[in-house]
Design an enzyme around this catalytic site. Structure first.
Site, mmCIF file in Angstrom:
data_model
loop_
_atom_site.group_PDB
_atom_site.id
_atom_site.type_symbol
_atom_site.label_atom_id
_atom_site.label_comp_id
_atom_site.label_asym_id
_atom_site.label_seq_id
_atom_site.Cartn_x
_atom_site.Cartn_y
_atom_site.Cartn_z
ATOM 1 N N HIS A 72 0.848 -1.188 0.000
ATOM 2 C CA HIS A 72 0.000 0.000 0.000
ATOM 3 C C HIS A 72 0.884 1.239 0.000
ATOM 4 O O HIS A 72 1.752 1.377 0.869
ATOM 5 C CB HIS A 72 -0.923 0.029 1.233
ATOM 6 C CG HIS A 72 -2.169 -0.768 1.053
ATOM 7 N ND1 HIS A 72 -3.384 -0.338 1.521
ATOM 8 C CD2 HIS A 72 -2.394 -1.954 0.438
ATOM 9 C CE1 HIS A 72 -4.317 -1.231 1.202
ATOM 10 N NE2 HIS A 72 -3.744 -2.223 0.548
ATOM 11 N N TYR A 200 -8.698 6.062 7.928
ATOM 12 C CA TYR A 200 -8.816 6.383 9.356
ATOM 13 C C TYR A 200 -9.780 7.564 9.441
ATOM 14 O O TYR A 200 -9.458 8.667 9.001
ATOM 15 C CB TYR A 200 -7.463 6.776 9.931
ATOM 16 C CG TYR A 200 -6.454 5.659 10.011
ATOM 17 C CD1 TYR A 200 -5.674 5.290 8.908
ATOM 18 C CD2 TYR A 200 -6.261 4.954 11.200
ATOM 19 C CE1 TYR A 200 -4.748 4.257 8.985
ATOM 20 C CE2 TYR A 200 -5.328 3.926 11.289
ATOM 21 C CZ TYR A 200 -4.582 3.587 10.175
ATOM 22 O OH TYR A 200 -3.664 2.560 10.251
ATOM 23 N N PRO A 292 -3.941 0.598 18.654
ATOM 24 C CA PRO A 292 -3.719 0.156 17.268
ATOM 25 C C PRO A 292 -3.884 1.265 16.221
ATOM 26 O O PRO A 292 -3.673 1.042 15.049
ATOM 27 C CB PRO A 292 -4.753 -0.951 17.072
ATOM 28 C CG PRO A 292 -5.727 -0.808 18.158
ATOM 29 C CD PRO A 292 -5.070 -0.086 19.274
ATOM 30 N N LYS A 296 1.170 0.016 15.047
ATOM 31 C CA LYS A 296 2.541 -0.144 15.536
ATOM 32 C C LYS A 296 2.772 -1.386 16.390
ATOM 33 O O LYS A 296 3.915 -1.790 16.599
ATOM 34 C CB LYS A 296 2.935 1.087 16.377
ATOM 35 C CG LYS A 296 3.073 2.347 15.551
ATOM 36 C CD LYS A 296 4.258 2.283 14.603
ATOM 37 C CE LYS A 296 4.144 3.317 13.500
ATOM 38 N NZ LYS A 296 4.349 2.750 12.156
ATOM 39 N N TYR A 384 4.372 6.480 9.981
ATOM 40 C CA TYR A 384 3.458 5.375 9.681
ATOM 41 C C TYR A 384 4.189 4.217 8.995
ATOM 42 O O TYR A 384 3.990 3.054 9.357
ATOM 43 C CB TYR A 384 2.314 5.859 8.787
ATOM 44 C CG TYR A 384 1.177 4.857 8.681
ATOM 45 C CD1 TYR A 384 1.161 3.882 7.690
ATOM 46 C CD2 TYR A 384 0.119 4.885 9.596
ATOM 47 C CE1 TYR A 384 0.129 2.956 7.601
ATOM 48 C CE2 TYR A 384 -0.924 3.961 9.507
ATOM 49 C CZ TYR A 384 -0.906 3.002 8.513
ATOM 50 O OH TYR A 384 -1.923 2.078 8.430
HETATM 51 P P1 FAS Z 1 1.430 -11.729 21.721
HETATM 52 O O1 FAS Z 1 0.499 -11.340 22.822
HETATM 53 O O2 FAS Z 1 0.942 -11.756 20.323
HETATM 54 O O3 FAS Z 1 1.999 -13.206 22.005
HETATM 55 C C1 FAS Z 1 2.334 -13.598 23.316
HETATM 56 C C2 FAS Z 1 2.200 -15.115 23.380
HETATM 57 O O4 FAS Z 1 2.617 -15.540 24.676
HETATM 58 C C3 FAS Z 1 0.757 -15.581 23.209
HETATM 59 O O5 FAS Z 1 0.696 -16.589 22.211
HETATM 60 C C4 FAS Z 1 0.364 -16.117 24.586
HETATM 61 O O6 FAS Z 1 -0.505 -17.242 24.496
HETATM 62 C C5 FAS Z 1 1.706 -16.508 25.164
HETATM 63 N N1 FAS Z 1 1.755 -16.468 26.627
HETATM 64 C C6 FAS Z 1 1.201 -15.547 27.457
HETATM 65 N N2 FAS Z 1 1.502 -15.843 28.746
HETATM 66 C C7 FAS Z 1 2.283 -16.967 28.713
HETATM 67 C C8 FAS Z 1 2.915 -17.751 29.710
HETATM 68 N N3 FAS Z 1 2.801 -17.427 30.997
HETATM 69 N N4 FAS Z 1 3.630 -18.838 29.318
HETATM 70 C C9 FAS Z 1 3.747 -19.154 27.994
HETATM 71 N N5 FAS Z 1 3.168 -18.449 27.000
HETATM 72 C C10 FAS Z 1 2.440 -17.364 27.360
HETATM 73 N N6 FAS Z 1 -1.374 -4.452 16.653
HETATM 74 C C11 FAS Z 1 -1.442 -3.787 15.484
HETATM 75 O O7 FAS Z 1 -0.396 -3.354 14.968
HETATM 76 N N7 FAS Z 1 -2.648 -3.594 14.859
HETATM 77 C C12 FAS Z 1 -3.816 -4.094 15.386
HETATM 78 O O8 FAS Z 1 -4.885 -3.927 14.819
HETATM 79 C C13 FAS Z 1 -3.793 -4.801 16.594
HETATM 80 N N8 FAS Z 1 -4.938 -5.323 17.137
HETATM 81 C C14 FAS Z 1 -4.866 -5.990 18.328
HETATM 82 C C15 FAS Z 1 -6.020 -6.544 18.922
HETATM 83 C C16 FAS Z 1 -5.956 -7.205 20.154
HETATM 84 C C17 FAS Z 1 -7.218 -7.795 20.777
HETATM 85 C C18 FAS Z 1 -4.713 -7.332 20.810
HETATM 86 C C19 FAS Z 1 -4.615 -8.034 22.162
HETATM 87 C C20 FAS Z 1 -3.558 -6.802 20.235
HETATM 88 C C21 FAS Z 1 -3.630 -6.132 18.985
HETATM 89 N N9 FAS Z 1 -2.491 -5.609 18.375
HETATM 90 C C22 FAS Z 1 -2.533 -4.946 17.205
HETATM 91 C C23 FAS Z 1 -1.218 -5.749 18.988
HETATM 92 C C24 FAS Z 1 -0.693 -7.119 18.649
HETATM 93 O O9 FAS Z 1 -0.639 -7.267 17.258
HETATM 94 C C25 FAS Z 1 0.631 -7.251 19.336
HETATM 95 O O10 FAS Z 1 1.423 -6.098 19.164
HETATM 96 C C26 FAS Z 1 1.399 -8.454 18.885
HETATM 97 O O11 FAS Z 1 0.592 -9.580 19.013
HETATM 98 C C27 FAS Z 1 2.652 -8.539 19.749
HETATM 99 O O12 FAS Z 1 3.204 -9.777 19.586
HETATM 100 P P2 FAS Z 1 3.879 -10.527 20.823
HETATM 101 O O13 FAS Z 1 4.802 -9.597 21.509
HETATM 102 O O14 FAS Z 1 4.400 -11.813 20.261
HETATM 103 O O15 FAS Z 1 2.704 -10.794 21.871
HETATM 104 C C1 PHB Z 2 -6.097 -3.965 10.698
HETATM 105 O O1 PHB Z 2 -6.227 -4.160 9.469
HETATM 106 O O2 PHB Z 2 -6.428 -4.820 11.554
HETATM 107 C C2 PHB Z 2 -5.507 -2.657 11.165
HETATM 108 C C3 PHB Z 2 -4.894 -1.825 10.251
HETATM 109 C C4 PHB Z 2 -4.345 -0.629 10.688
HETATM 110 C C5 PHB Z 2 -4.417 -0.285 12.031
HETATM 111 C C6 PHB Z 2 -5.024 -1.142 12.960
HETATM 112 C C7 PHB Z 2 -5.572 -2.342 12.524
HETATM 113 O O3 PHB Z 2 -3.890 0.895 12.454
#
Ligand code: FAS
Ligand code: PHB
Length: 389
Positions: A72, A200, A292, A296, A384
């Site tokens: 994009h 956005y 989000p 980032k 961005y």
């Molecule tokens: P993660 O949380 O992805 O992974 C951590 C892992 O550790 C999980 O698999 C968990 O099961 C495991 N774990 C936890 N406790 C443990 C323990 N005690 N023992 C062993 N394993 C354990 N980011 C964006 O950029 N855009 C978005 O739109 C966006 N939407 C999101 C929506 C939600 C609901 C959430 C919660 C996050 C969102 N994020 C978004 C942020 C997300 O993408 C995170 O930045 C990303 O998953 C980070 O990756 P990890 O650091 O690997 O953490």
């Molecule tokens: C998404 O596609 O899930 C998305 C994209 C951009 C954002 C957040 C979420 O800033």
């Protein structure tokens, strides 16, 4: 069991760190609480920064992303019917990749399986012992048996609710937090995306984001009060709300359909310093959370992996501790810049409970300034697409 690097958490940061270390000849064991199916069922990020794309390719997991992902070159910020395009390509020379985090994680699991990596699912009661020593180890329970994993270093990649951050003594940790008084209700639907680029939207009816996964899979979000539950939102109510936030010509022409996923995520900004405690290193959401709005979260996790992987290779292969000694300070420099951008995007685009008319005018003025200032658009574009590592 013994290994060089014990990795707590099999999400994107843990798997990417393991993949890069394994390819450099460093032994790892990934301990993941959930099943692989559960990890892959999560619908999370959708936009990959330029630096993330490069790292994934260098880690050997860029092929499907390059085939199925969508580069994009811009996105839109809107204020009711005012549409401001941020042309990343013209302003920075770079672009982003729209490719879901779920797919990145799937590609990582496939690559790790091909390397014969050790990923243990279903672990319980993980405890990091003697992190502040030369002989750390990790205890965990698997199928009712208490296990011990001896290691040289521990990477805490277990997300915001994991145990790694809390292994660092409370009196050592410095925590910074801003909890926003709203959440994002997200919907995934098998519909044509409302626009070919992300929108956005700031509007009198609140914030919305029109995103996508591909040309037949749309991802949408609307701002909702923290008290709302998914059950409060029928598909019809969601589509009406989304349309009321988007520019009218987009709203009038968009396709709607049944939701195949619907969830509410709270928004917070959070950083825990330092990222290191002896031989324990925090990575990704274990150390920081961003709203989000700036896309980032996942990208910051990759950024931490960028700084940590080389540091661990240097100390394990060459006995050079320079990188691990500098990891926390180096990673935090970039974390705070992304924290600022995500906070700025969130405050610029969302309505806050009880705000006065002046605040709404400031949002309008900011978006109008963006529409008239290439300098302002370049600043947003540089943040961005991702600041340099
Ligand atoms: P993660 O949380 O992805 O992974 C951590 C892992 O550790 C999980 O698999 C968990 O099961 C495991 N774990 C936890 N406790 C443990 C323990 N005690 N023992 C062993 N394993 C354990 N980011 C964006 O950029 N855009 C978005 O739109 C966006 N939407 C999101 C929506 C939600 C609901 C959430 C919660 C996050 C969102 N994020 C978004 C942020 C997300 O993408 C995170 O930045 C990303 O998953 C980070 O990756 P990890 O650091 O690997 O953490
Ligand atoms: C998404 O596609 O899930 C998305 C994209 C951009 C954002 C957040 C979420 O800033």
């Amino acid at each position: 069991m013994k290994t060089e690097v014990a990795i707590i958490g099999g999400g994107p940061s843990g798997l990417l760190l393991s993949q890069i270390l394994n390819r450099a000849g460093v032994a790892t064991v990934v301990l993941e609480r959930s099943s692989r199916e559960h990890v892959l069922s999560r619908i999370r990020a959708g936009v990959l920064e330029a630096g993330t794309v490069t790292m994934l390719r260098e880690a050997g997991i860029g092929d499907r992303m390059d085939r199925e992902g969508h580069p994009h070159e811009g996105c839109f910020l809107t204020d009711d019917d005012l549409m401001v395009r941020i042309n990343f390509k013209d302003l920075t020379g770079a672009s982003v990749m729209v490719y879901g985090q779920t797919e990145v994680t799937r590609d990582l699991y496939t690559a790790q399986d091909a390397l014969g990596a050790t990923i243990v699912h279903g672990v319980e009661d993980v405890v990091i012992q003697d992190a502040y020593s030369d002989a750390p180890y990790v205890e965990y329970t698997l199928d009712g048996t208490r296990m011990r994993l001896d290691c040289m270093y521990v990477a805490g990649c277990d997300g915001f609710h994991g145990i790694s951050r809390k292994t660092i003594p409370a009196h050592i940790r410095r925590e910074f937090e801003r909890v926003y008084p709203f959440g994002w209700l997200g919907v995934l639907s098998r519909t044509r995306p409302a626009h070919e680029e992300l929108i956005y939207a700031n509007s009198a009816n609140g914030f919305a984001l029109a995103s996508m996964r591909n040309q037949t899979l749309s991802r949408y979000y609307v701002q909702v009060p923290l008290t709302d539950k998914v059950a409060d939102w029928s598909d019809a109510r969601f589509w009406n709300k989304l349309r009321s936030c988007l520019p009218s010509d987009v709203a009038d022409s968009m396709e709607t359909g049944p939701s195949i996923e619907k969830s509410i995520a709270p928004l917070r900004s959070f950083v825990s310093e330092p990222l290191r405690w002896g031989r324990l290193f925090l990575v990704g959401d274990a150390a920081h959370i961003v709203p989000p709005t700036g896309a980032k979260g996942l990208n910051l996790a990759v950024s931490d992996v960028h700084y940590l992987h080389q540091a661990l290779i240097d100390v394990l292969k060459k006995g050079d501790a320079t990188g691990i000694d500098a990891y926390s300070e180096r990673a935090l420099l970039r974390i705070w810049k992304a924290m600022r951008f995500s906070w700025q995007m969130t405050t610029m685009l969302h309505q806050f409970d009880g705000e006065d008319s002046f605040a709404a005018q400031m949002r309008k003025a900011t978006l109008r300034h963006l529409s008239q200032s290439e300098t302002a658009r370049r600043d947003l574009a540089e943040n961005y697409i991702g600041l340099p590592f």
